[in-house]
Scaffold this active site. Sequence first.
Site: not given
Length: 643
Positions: A35-39, A71-72, A75, A94
């Site tokens: 869905g997404a990634m929190e780099n 959410h991202e 993080h 998570e």
Amino acid sequence: MVSLINSMKWDEERFGLEYDLDIYMIVAVDFFNMGAMENKGLNVFNSKFVLANDQTATDTDYLGIEAVIGHEYFHNWTGNRVTCRDWFQLSLKEGLTVFRDQEFSSDLGSRSVNRINNVRIIRGPQFAEDASPMSHPIRPEKVIEMNNFYTLTVYEKGSEVIRMMHTLLGEDKFQAGMKLYFERHDGTAATCEDFVAAMEDASGIDLKQFRLWYSQSGTPSLTVTDTYDEANKTYTLTVKQHTPSTQDQTEKQALHIPFDVELYDEQGKVIELRRNGKSSSNVLNVSEFEQSFVFENVESKPVPSMLREFSAPVRLNFEYSDEQLAFLMVHARNDFAKWDAGQMLLAKYIKSNVEAVQKGSKVELPDLVVDAFRGVLLNKELEPAFIAEALSLPSFNEVAGWYETVDVDAVCDVLQGIKLGLADALQDELSALYHTLAQVEYTIEHDAIGKRSLRNLCLQYLANVEAHAHLVKEQYDSANNMTDTMAAMSAANSASLTVREEIMADYSEKWSHDGLVMDKWFALQGSNPSVNALVNVKACMSHKAFSLSNPNRTRSLIGSFLNMNPRRFHDKSGKGYEFAGEILTQLNESNPQVASRLIDPLLKLKKYDSERQSLIKHELEKLKALDNLAKDLFEKVIKALES
């Protein structure tokens, strides 16, 4: 942008956490497994969680975008500023961040509706994961392929473990624990133990036994019995806890379970909880295999409301009468408890009707049940979004979890029969509400979303009544937003109306150029209950908007057939399983990570009769024999065959 601004504002106000960079950068991509990634400094999003307008996105899409962007962003602190020492600590970031995004959505929208939706995920697919060959604790001890542990257990059950700590500590002590956690670990790679220790030290509450939630897998059951002593005016709840053996662990220990209880007298008034001569908290600490809680000064036998707000991710077994559940649907102070009572009432009659159908009888609902739901439907004090949830039946996947061996066809017949029964009995009320709730302008205010939700729930029922089925095509033709368009299509799809093909063709012609919008169409094709469902799914794979190389398209069409079309996927011919095997073989080479997600329905082979087990096992054996079986699939296939 609105979601991001709201996320920043909420995190400052609720958790005292500010953003630490001068710029917030994102990229949205169409081909993305997640869905997404929190780099840090550059969040990566699946396009479906960024790109939306009222013509292309439903209310559910907008709420999903709000939650994922939140959410991202969250993080940044719980995942980046404090990160994980090793992959086994994945739930540290998570589970905690899912809890934070759930609270964000609840504070901005409807707390009761958000809680209900969170619990549906736990009681359905997460409980099923707990009972599958891939059962694991929220902090796994060993893995072959780490991608396989981005699971509902690590995320959603991990969030429930955080929520239990919040329940045990209360908001103020929980926030003190968060503050201490950041003071100790900002800029470091931490562990789940570090988080629990901060909560314990800040609150002074002993969480030694509670830590077992991190290392013990499976779904605990609480079996509760009650007795009333009229002479002494005492009421006793006896609670037994049991966690069944799982494939990864045979021996289970007693867990520390927060058990939220409220008692009501005959007039529906709350009875003050008193134990040992003192006022008692609503949250009881269940920490032994068997415990009794004695409440004093109880003038008459009360009706108990238990596991309020789903205070722990457990199954509750208590012999409620129909009258007690109907009483709680009216009198429970807590909206979640009202909904839960309705679900328990439905569960009683789903189970009894499954037995009846297996003996050749028809599905029947007593008047008391119909009247209880009529009362909810007509209750003007309840918010529309909540009423829509209260009138929604549990999913097949949740019902399947109630059985050692599930009778697929009987459960499908019963769920459809109850839907038809309620639609017929409540058609006048449903029709009146449907017309009353019509909106001229489209807005994504939470009140407007709630009204659309209830109106479209009414349409889902009315589509099954011949006298009202015309409303489906009328809504499709007049809709000025994607929410109402999709509601009409979904109603036509689930009720198998003759108009289905016409509106599906019209939608395809309008939107074939936009893959994200077509995902909704593909999902309906996958869940289409018609006898020709599998033939249609295969035909859809030749649609110009479909590509097996696009994870979103694959999840929409193939994923919905495997997960949301039980009668056709589990057809006794075995053709559904064979199709799944073919797709998984292709994806094994092109995208094993997506294949690893799609295989999950096949892993639950023990839930089905011996014929179906044999057919599923055959497909798993074929996958096992592949020369180049990816680690993602190998781990799951081997565990399923070992089961």
